[in-house]
Structure formats: structure tokens, C-alpha cells
Design a protein around this motif. Structure first.
Motif, PDB file in Angstrom:
ATOM      1  N   TYR A 220       0.832  -1.209   0.000  1.00  0.00           N
ATOM      2  CA  TYR A 220       0.000   0.000   0.000  1.00  0.00           C
ATOM      3  C   TYR A 220       0.865   1.257   0.000  1.00  0.00           C
ATOM      4  CZ  TYR A 220      -3.129   3.611   1.809  1.00  0.00           C
ATOM      5  OH  TYR A 220      -3.822   4.774   1.995  1.00  0.00           O
ATOM      6  N   GLN A 221       1.913   1.262   0.844  1.00  0.00           N
ATOM      7  CA  GLN A 221       2.773   2.434   0.920  1.00  0.00           C
ATOM      8  C   GLN A 221       3.493   2.693  -0.392  1.00  0.00           C
ATOM      9  OE1 GLN A 221       3.284   4.762   3.347  1.00  0.00           O
ATOM     10  NE2 GLN A 221       1.520   3.852   4.366  1.00  0.00           N
ATOM     11  N   VAL A 222       4.005   1.593  -0.991  1.00  0.00           N
ATOM     12  CA  VAL A 222       4.700   1.763  -2.267  1.00  0.00           C
ATOM     13  C   VAL A 222       3.733   2.269  -3.331  1.00  0.00           C
ATOM     14  CG1 VAL A 222       5.908   0.537  -4.120  1.00  0.00           C
ATOM     15  CG2 VAL A 222       6.457   0.050  -1.735  1.00  0.00           C
ATOM     16  N   SER A 223       2.502   1.684  -3.311  1.00  0.00           N
ATOM     17  CA  SER A 223       1.506   2.106  -4.287  1.00  0.00           C
ATOM     18  C   SER A 223       1.138   3.574  -4.091  1.00  0.00           C
ATOM     19  CB  SER A 223       0.261   1.226  -4.170  1.00  0.00           C
ATOM     20  OG  SER A 223      -0.736   1.651  -5.081  1.00  0.00           O
ATOM     21  N   GLU A 224       0.907   3.957  -2.817  1.00  0.00           N
ATOM     22  CA  GLU A 224       0.553   5.341  -2.541  1.00  0.00           C
ATOM     23  C   GLU A 224       1.700   6.287  -2.884  1.00  0.00           C
ATOM     24  OE1 GLU A 224      -2.405   6.762  -1.372  1.00  0.00           O
ATOM     25  OE2 GLU A 224      -3.116   4.800  -2.011  1.00  0.00           O
ATOM     26  N   SER A 225       2.927   5.847  -2.541  1.00  0.00           N
ATOM     27  CA  SER A 225       4.082   6.673  -2.872  1.00  0.00           C
ATOM     28  C   SER A 225       4.225   6.849  -4.375  1.00  0.00           C
ATOM     29  CB  SER A 225       5.350   6.047  -2.289  1.00  0.00           C
ATOM     30  OG  SER A 225       6.491   6.790  -2.643  1.00  0.00           O
ATOM     31  N   THR A 226       3.981   5.743  -5.108  1.00  0.00           N
ATOM     32  CA  THR A 226       4.063   5.823  -6.567  1.00  0.00           C
ATOM     33  C   THR A 226       3.019   6.788  -7.116  1.00  0.00           C
ATOM     34  OG1 THR A 226       4.864   3.551  -6.665  1.00  0.00           O
ATOM     35  CG2 THR A 226       3.955   4.474  -8.691  1.00  0.00           C
ATOM     36  N   ILE A 227       1.800   6.687  -6.567  1.00  0.00           N
ATOM     37  CA  ILE A 227       0.730   7.581  -7.019  1.00  0.00           C
ATOM     38  C   ILE A 227       1.069   9.030  -6.693  1.00  0.00           C
ATOM     39  CG2 ILE A 227      -1.692   8.197  -6.669  1.00  0.00           C
ATOM     40  CD1 ILE A 227      -2.244   5.220  -6.186  1.00  0.00           C
ATOM     41  N   ALA A 228       1.614   9.248  -5.466  1.00  0.00           N
ATOM     42  CA  ALA A 228       1.974  10.611  -5.072  1.00  0.00           C
ATOM     43  C   ALA A 228       3.065  11.168  -5.986  1.00  0.00           C
ATOM     44  CB  ALA A 228       2.434  10.629  -3.610  1.00  0.00           C
ATOM     45  N   GLN A 229       4.080  10.336  -6.252  1.00  0.00           N
ATOM     46  CA  GLN A 229       5.151  10.798  -7.136  1.00  0.00           C
ATOM     47  C   GLN A 229       4.619  11.043  -8.542  1.00  0.00           C
ATOM     48  OE1 GLN A 229       8.315  11.588  -6.409  1.00  0.00           O
ATOM     49  NE2 GLN A 229       7.881  11.224  -4.248  1.00  0.00           N
ATOM     50  N   ALA A 230       3.746  10.127  -8.983  1.00  0.00           N
ATOM     51  CA  ALA A 230       3.165  10.300 -10.319  1.00  0.00           C
ATOM     52  C   ALA A 230       2.333  11.574 -10.386  1.00  0.00           C
ATOM     53  CB  ALA A 230       2.307   9.085 -10.672  1.00  0.00           C
ATOM     54  N   SER A 231       1.621  11.864  -9.297  1.00  0.00           N
ATOM     55  CA  SER A 231       0.811  13.096  -9.275  1.00  0.00           C
ATOM     56  C   SER A 231       1.697  14.325  -9.422  1.00  0.00           C
ATOM     57  CB  SER A 231       0.024  13.177  -7.963  1.00  0.00           C
ATOM     58  OG  SER A 231      -0.871  12.102  -7.848  1.00  0.00           O
ATOM     59  N   LEU A 232       2.818  14.319  -8.697  1.00  0.00           N
ATOM     60  CA  LEU A 232       3.722  15.460  -8.783  1.00  0.00           C
ATOM     61  C   LEU A 232       4.321  15.588 -10.180  1.00  0.00           C
ATOM     62  CD1 LEU A 232       5.607  15.157  -5.366  1.00  0.00           C
ATOM     63  CD2 LEU A 232       3.964  16.900  -6.021  1.00  0.00           C
ATOM     64  N   VAL A 233       4.741  14.420 -10.741  1.00  0.00           N
ATOM     65  CA  VAL A 233       5.357  14.458 -12.072  1.00  0.00           C
ATOM     66  C   VAL A 233       4.362  14.944 -13.115  1.00  0.00           C
ATOM     67  CG1 VAL A 233       6.328  13.016 -13.908  1.00  0.00           C
ATOM     68  CG2 VAL A 233       7.059  12.684 -11.543  1.00  0.00           C
ATOM     69  N   MET A 234       3.123  14.399 -13.059  1.00  0.00           N
ATOM     70  CA  MET A 234       2.130  14.792 -14.057  1.00  0.00           C
ATOM     71  C   MET A 234       1.716  16.250 -13.856  1.00  0.00           C
ATOM     72  SD  MET A 234       2.336  12.123 -15.643  1.00  0.00           S
ATOM     73  CE  MET A 234       1.380  12.743 -17.012  1.00  0.00           C
ATOM     74  N   GLU A 235       1.701  16.697 -12.595  1.00  0.00           N
ATOM     75  CA  GLU A 235       1.382  18.109 -12.359  1.00  0.00           C
ATOM     76  C   GLU A 235       2.470  18.994 -12.956  1.00  0.00           C
ATOM     77  OE1 GLU A 235      -0.309  20.776  -8.707  1.00  0.00           O
ATOM     78  OE2 GLU A 235       1.429  19.521  -8.292  1.00  0.00           O
ATOM     79  N   GLN A 236       3.735  18.564 -12.788  1.00  0.00           N
ATOM     80  CA  GLN A 236       4.824  19.338 -13.384  1.00  0.00           C
ATOM     81  C   GLN A 236       4.709  19.353 -14.906  1.00  0.00           C
ATOM     82  OE1 GLN A 236       7.136  21.251 -11.855  1.00  0.00           O
ATOM     83  NE2 GLN A 236       5.968  20.790  -9.996  1.00  0.00           N
ATOM     84  N   ASN A 237       4.328  18.198 -15.484  1.00  0.00           N
ATOM     85  CA  ASN A 237       4.140  18.154 -16.940  1.00  0.00           C
ATOM     86  C   ASN A 237       3.048  19.125 -17.387  1.00  0.00           C
ATOM     87  OD1 ASN A 237       6.138  16.275 -17.365  1.00  0.00           O
ATOM     88  ND2 ASN A 237       4.770  14.514 -17.254  1.00  0.00           N
ATOM     89  N   LEU A 238       1.951  19.152 -16.617  1.00  0.00           N
ATOM     90  CA  LEU A 238       0.863  20.054 -16.989  1.00  0.00           C
ATOM     91  C   LEU A 238       1.252  21.516 -16.755  1.00  0.00           C
ATOM     92  CD1 LEU A 238      -2.339  18.182 -15.761  1.00  0.00           C
ATOM     93  CD2 LEU A 238      -1.249  18.167 -17.996  1.00  0.00           C
ATOM     94  N   LEU A 239       2.080  21.757 -15.735  1.00  0.00           N
ATOM     95  CA  LEU A 239       2.568  23.126 -15.539  1.00  0.00           C
ATOM     96  C   LEU A 239       3.470  23.553 -16.697  1.00  0.00           C
ATOM     97  CD1 LEU A 239       3.327  23.135 -11.696  1.00  0.00           C
ATOM     98  CD2 LEU A 239       1.536  24.416 -12.884  1.00  0.00           C
ATOM     99  N   GLN A 240       4.270  22.596 -17.195  1.00  0.00           N
ATOM    100  CA  GLN A 240       5.075  22.902 -18.377  1.00  0.00           C
ATOM    101  C   GLN A 240       4.173  23.153 -19.584  1.00  0.00           C
ATOM    102  OE1 GLN A 240       7.885  19.724 -18.877  1.00  0.00           O
ATOM    103  NE2 GLN A 240       8.964  20.160 -16.955  1.00  0.00           N
ATOM    104  N   THR A 241       3.082  22.370 -19.647  1.00  0.00           N
ATOM    105  CA  THR A 241       2.113  22.592 -20.724  1.00  0.00           C
ATOM    106  C   THR A 241       1.519  23.993 -20.615  1.00  0.00           C
ATOM    107  OG1 THR A 241       1.553  20.246 -20.792  1.00  0.00           O
ATOM    108  CG2 THR A 241      -0.051  21.771 -21.719  1.00  0.00           C
ATOM    109  N   LYS A 242       1.182  24.384 -19.389  1.00  0.00           N
ATOM    110  CA  LYS A 242       0.654  25.738 -19.185  1.00  0.00           C
ATOM    111  C   LYS A 242       1.677  26.786 -19.604  1.00  0.00           C
ATOM    112  CE  LYS A 242      -0.939  28.947 -15.622  1.00  0.00           C
ATOM    113  NZ  LYS A 242      -1.279  29.132 -14.186  1.00  0.00           N
ATOM    114  N   ALA A 243       2.952  26.543 -19.232  1.00  0.00           N
ATOM    115  CA  ALA A 243       3.996  27.507 -19.594  1.00  0.00           C
ATOM    116  C   ALA A 243       4.116  27.623 -21.123  1.00  0.00           C
ATOM    117  CB  ALA A 243       5.331  27.081 -18.982  1.00  0.00           C
ATOM    118  N   SER A 244       3.996  26.482 -21.817  1.00  0.00           N
ATOM    119  CA  SER A 244       4.071  26.516 -23.284  1.00  0.00           C
ATOM    120  C   SER A 244       2.885  27.288 -23.869  1.00  0.00           C
ATOM    121  CB  SER A 244       4.101  25.092 -23.835  1.00  0.00           C
ATOM    122  OG  SER A 244       5.235  24.397 -23.371  1.00  0.00           O
TER     123      SER A 244
END
Length: 594
Positions: free
Chosen positions: A38-62
Motif C-alpha cells: 500500500y505504501q509503495v503504491s501510494e508513494s508511486t501515485i503521489a510521485q506520479a501526481s507530482l510528475v504529471m502536475e509538473q508536466n501540466l505546468l510545463q504545458t501551461k507555460a508553453s
């Protein structure tokens, strides 16, 4: 079930320990495994959320970069003084103006179109001329050429400045050619150097170029990304089928345009990471929907391997427990036998100590315990005597308040008989004051009781000072029911009287205020005494006093007691001006246990 219980009762103690330990250990091991998953899964989801948010922020910047380019292009045209002078100048013959535009300014706009492939068209709406520029294409119409045609195209003139959401290009209006190109428009008002309104500049930007970054393969593999306008319509995205559909059709619920969030929720029955990032400049919102299974799929595949490993580990652990238990039980039985002898009163018992592991230490301590048991019994006996003595002192302490009340009642009776009403008032007020101060040993009382206590104190002081001051009570009776730390207002009222009213040597007023502010109880003690300067107020708030009695000491005492009961959930402020007076304001939470 009874047979199973009987069977378990009849097996050897060693096997009982093995089964008990095995049951106790296997459950934590399994829970630990699932918790780890569960912890690994949650950590993966949390990291994925941050990464995808950064991708979308880069999309916003573009997007903002593209948006800024278009706005800068509009500025190039709108701030070109020669071009604005040309548009403002009223030619006698409009055809001459068109001809001048075609040879002098059309190349400038055509160069802009060539250098910026995202621009679909540029149009200029004037009062009597409409000009449309596309790459390798130019069109203009004047009001004198064909008034009906001019009015038809003028109806498409932008009505407001700024960005306009996705729509079909207006090519068909100007050239009678069907054009399904989807564009965003940026509109800007044109003014002359004299700030005279000239018309509107409209720049159409191709949606597929403005939002080209949405087709990023990395984002597409992870989920869906949409651009949603203020009306919740999808105006761009990596799934063409949803174009111009409502965002709710994707399965996303409770969407709020212009809000930013990053959550994990159900979308069409599938758990997904939902990220929304507003792009205020174009009045749209970037919405990313990324199924969780795309990120933790590999972890789920490894769950079976984890279960196999945990099971094997549990079996090995069970075998180890069996042999270890057999070894330890021999020493435990010796220790139990010795304990039974002590229970029967034999204190001359000792257990042989052959090693210094936990059981060896236990045996050693058992031997020491038997040697000290007499001392412990004697100590317990002495403690019982001390407890009885403390109880007697507590009973004596309870007698003193009753004696005080009875004495004050006697004074009141004698004063009433001798017709001394002021003595009666003082005795009654003092009795009430001490009854509330003692309050059966409690440290928390109601606001109503706190007010009664300060009223009794001030009643006594009014008699003492021969009505040197008046007291005004401004009370919100809704506050009566709430509890508060005892004796907060009285020290502050004493300060107002001693350090505010008395030094000025003429009549003064003290105001006691109690009210409610949201979830807070507000207490104020206000006087029109001599006041304090800012330096003195600062020292009082810091508790820096040179004597054991005084304003600083009272405030310090109040602050300490408020801190003890409320933690950081309170505030104390002092407002004072020399020659004007002082206000002490306290705010505490309504919630305190009595």
C-alpha cells in the motif's frame, strides 16, 4: 468447535507456543506485506501526481508562451505609430487607402504570418473598411463597394477584447470558402496616438498549434489531457472525440472551471489522478485525467511474489520458534516453580543463572526481588500511613472555607443588626467573591460566574474608594453558558483601578465587556485612567516586572494560566495612551473542558 478447543488444550505446551507465536507473527507479517504494498503504491501515485502536475505546468507555460507571442504580435501592430496614423487618416477615396495598405503595410503583416505558422489569419475592422490577411492570401472590402456584403462581414466583428474560446475560422465569411479550421481569437482595440478609437484587431490562432504540446506521447501514454473553457466545454485535447463536449462526459464529476486541484478520485468507475490547472490568461483550465493503473501496474504484478515470499518466511520462522520455545520453556518452568514457593511464603528461594540473556536477567532479577521483598512491604506500609495523613490534611483544608463563609455571614448579620448597610454589602460581596474563587477547588468556571466574581470585587472597591469610579457592564448574555479559566477579569480590573483610576485622583470609569466573535469569547477591561506609554506596555506584555505585585505581575499571571489551559489558542492585546486610558483585550476559544 469443542473438539478443536479440547485438542488444543491437550497438546504440549511447546506446540501451543508454536501455534500461538505462528498465529501472532504471521498476521503482522502479512499485514506488513500489504502495508508495504500500500505504501509503495501510494508513494508511486503521489510521485506520479507530482510528475504529471509538473508536466501540466510545463504545458501551461508553453500555452502562455504561445499566448504571449500572439499578444506581442498584436502589440507590434497596435503600437506602430505609422500604421495607426495610416488607419486614422481619412482618405477621400477608400480605394486609395486600400492601395496604400496593400503596398506599404500588407508586406509587414504577411511577414508576421510567415514567421508565425500558428496564426491562421489577421483581420482589421475599421468603420468603413474590413481587411483580412492569411498566408498567401489577402482580402478587403469597403462600405462603398458592397454595403450589404460589408454589413454581413461586420456582424462578425469582435465585441470584446482579449481571448475568445475555440470556434471555426471566419474564412467562409470573407471568401465564401468552407473552412473547418478550429481557432482561438485574440482581439485588441486599436487607438490612434490621440487615443481615438479606430477599430478592432483580430488574430486567429490555430487550436492545433496553440495546444500542440497536448499531443506529447509521454502524456498520451499516461492518460487524457483536455483544455476546458469557462462554460465547461472541451476546446482541445488529445482525444478528438471529446471536442466541444461537456467535461462531465469524460466521467469527471464536480468540476469547477478556474480552480486548481490535484486529487485521486473515481472517473467512470476507475481510480484516476485528476489534476486541474487554470490558465487565466485565456480563461481556460487544463484538465489531466491519469488512470492509477498506468502507474502502479507493475507493483500489482509483484504482489503474488510478495505473498509467496511472506509465506515461505512465515514457515521458516515457525520452525525456528518451535526449537527456540523448547529450549526456553525448560528455564521458564524452573522460574515458575521458584515463584510458587515465594507465593507460599518461602523467601529463601533462588534460581540458578547460567547465562545473561533475557531469561538469565529475569532469573537474576527474581533472586534480587526475593531479597528485597521485605523492604518493599515495609515501604508500602509507610506509604499507606502517609496517604492517611494526607487525607486528614485535605479534610482540614476543607473546613477553612466553611469557617470563612460562616464568619462572613456572622459579620453580615451583626452589621445588619447595627444598621450598617455598607458593611453588609462588603461582607456579602466578599463571601460571594471567595465562594467563586474557591469554587470547590475547580479552576474552570462559567463566564457568568467569572462576571459575578469581578462584580463582587468591584462592589467592595467602590465602597473602599467612596465611589471614586463607575463600572459599566457591556455583556452579551449568550456568552454566559461557556466555560473559561477562573479569575481572569479580576486581576485586570484590579490593575485598572490601582494603576489607572487611583493615580489620576479624580472620578473615573471602568468598562467590563464580554462578547462573542465567531468561535471566540472576547473579554475586555477598559478604563479612562492615566494610561501607559508604549515602552511600559511592551514590558508588561513581556512580564518584565521589578516587584511581585503590579500590572506586569497580573498580566504575566493571566498569560501563564491562559497558556496552560488554551495552549496557543488565545490572544492578549493591550492598547494604552498616557492621559487617555488603557484597554486590555483577551480572546479565548469557546471550547475548554470544565
Amino acid at each position: 468447535m469443542k473438539r478443536l478447543i479440547r485438542y488444543f488444550s491437550d497438546i504440549s505446551v511447546s506446540w501451543k507456543f508454536v501455534l500461538a507465536y505462528f498465529s501472532i507473527l504471521i498476521i503482522p507479517v502479512i499485514l506488513a506485506g500489504f502495508y508495504l504494498y500500500y505504501q509503495v503504491s501510494e508513494s508511486t501515485i503521489a510521485q506520479a501526481s507530482l510528475v504529471m502536475e509538473q508536466n501540466l505546468l510545463q504545458t501551461k507555460a508553453s500555452i502562455l508562451q504561445n499566448e504571449k507571442v500572439i499578444e506581442n504580435i498584436s502589440g507590434i501592430l497596435a503600437l506602430n505609430s505609422d500604421f495607426m496614423n495610416f488607419l486614422e487618416y481619412e482618405y477621400p477615396d477608400l480605394n486609395k487607402k486600400i492601395e496604400e495598405y496593400q503596398f506599404s503595410y500588407s508586406p509587414l503583416i504577411e511577414n508576421i504570418l510567415i514567421q508565425n505558422n500558428s496564426i491562421h489569419s489577421i483581420r482589421i475592422y475599421l468603420e468603413n473598411i474590413i481587411i483580412s490577411e492569411m498566408l498567401n492570401s489577402y482580402y478587403s472590402i469597403t462600405v462603398t463597394k458592397s454595403s450589404e456584403r460589408f454589413l454581413e462581414m461586420a456582424r462578425d466583428k469582435p465585441q470584446k477584447k482579449g481571448w475568445v474560446s475555440s470556434h471555426s475560422a471566419k474564412t467562409h465569411v470573407f471568401r465564401n470558402i468552407a473552412d473547418n479550421t478550429q481557432v482561438f481569437s485574440y482581439n485588441r482595440e486599436l487607438f490612434s496616438q490621440r487615443q481615438k478609437y479606430l477599430g478592432m484587431l483580430e488574430i486567429e490562432v490555430r487550436e492545433e498549434v496553440l495546444f500542440s504540446m497536448l499531443r506529447d506521447p509521454v502524456i498520451n501514454e499516461m492518460g487524457n489531457v483536455f483544455i476546458v473553457d469557462a462554460e465547461n466545454k472541451i476546446v482541445s485535447g488529445n482525444i478528438p472525440e471529446y471536442y466541444l463536449a461537456d467535461i462531465s462526459e469524460t466521467g469527471l464529476k464536480n468540476f469547477q472551471a478556474g480552480s486548481r486541484k490535484r486529487t485521486v478520485e473515481k472517473v467512470n468507475g476507475t481510480e484516476a489522478i485528476v489534476i486541474t490547472i487554470p490558465v487565466e490568461q485565456i480563461d481556460c483550465t487544463i484538465v489531466g485525467i491519469f488512470p492509477v493503473k498506468n502507474f502502479n501496474g507493475e507493483i500489482r504484478k509483484s504482489l503474488k511474489d510478495i505473498i509467496v515470499v511472506l509465506t515461505a518466511s512465515s514457515v521458516v520462522l515457525g520452525v525456528i520458534i518451535y526449537f527456540t520455545t523448547n529450549m526456553l520453556l525448560r528455564r521458564v518452568k524452573r522460574l515458575v516453580s521458584a515463584m510458587n514457593k515465594v507465593r507460599d511464603g518461602n523467601l529463601n528461594v533462588s534460581v540458578p543463572v547460567k547465562s545473561m540473556d533475557e531469561f538469565g536477567v529475569l532469573a537474576l532479577n527474581f533472586n534480587r526481588m526475593t531479597q528485597r521483598i521485605y523492604e518493599l512491604v515495609e515501604t508500602v506500609y509507610k506509604i499507606q500511613l502517609m496517604e492517611r495523613e494526607a487525607e486528614l490534611k485535605a479534610l482540614e483544608a476543607q473546613i477553612n472555607p466553611h469557617f470563612l463563609y460562616n464568619t462572613l455571614a456572622t459579620i453580615s448579620w451583626v452589621a445588619r443588626r447595627e444598621k450598617a448597610p455598607e458593611v453588609v454589602r462588603m461582607a456579602n460581596s466578599l463571601a460571594k467573591f471567595y465562594r467563586l474563587v474557591l469554587s470547590k477547588g475547580g479552576t474552570v468556571i462559567t463566564v457568568e460566574e467569572e462576571l459575578e466574581m469581578v462584580k463582587s470585587y468591584l462592589e467592595i472597591q467602590k465602597i473602599r474608594f467612596d465611589d471614586l469610579f463607575d463600572v459599566v457592564y457591556r455583556i452579551d448574555e449568550r456568552a454566559y453558558k461557556y466555560n473559561i479559566v477562573k479569575n481572569i477579569l479580576q486581576p485586570l480590573a484590579e490593575n485598572s483601578l490601582t494603576h489607572g483610576i487611583e493615580p489620576k485622583r479624580y472620578h473615573g470609569t471602568i468598562i467590563i465587556y464580554v462578547g462573542l466573535t465567531g468561535d471566540k469569547i472576547c473579554l475586555k477591561v477598559i478604563d479612562d485612567g492615566v494610561g501607559m506609554n508604549a515602552e511600559t506596555v511592551k514590558k508588561v506584555m513581556q512580564g518584565k516586572v521589578e516587584r511581585s505585585k503590579g500590572s506586569g505581575y497580573a498580566v504575566k499571571n493571566v498569560l501563564q494560566r491562559l497558556k496552560a489551559y488554551y495552549g496557543d489558542d488565545f490572544s492578549v492585546n493591550i492598547f494604552s495612551k498616557p492621559g487617555i486610558g488603557t484597554t486590555v483585550a483577551i480572546e479565548v476559544s469557546k471550547d475548554i473542558k470544565s
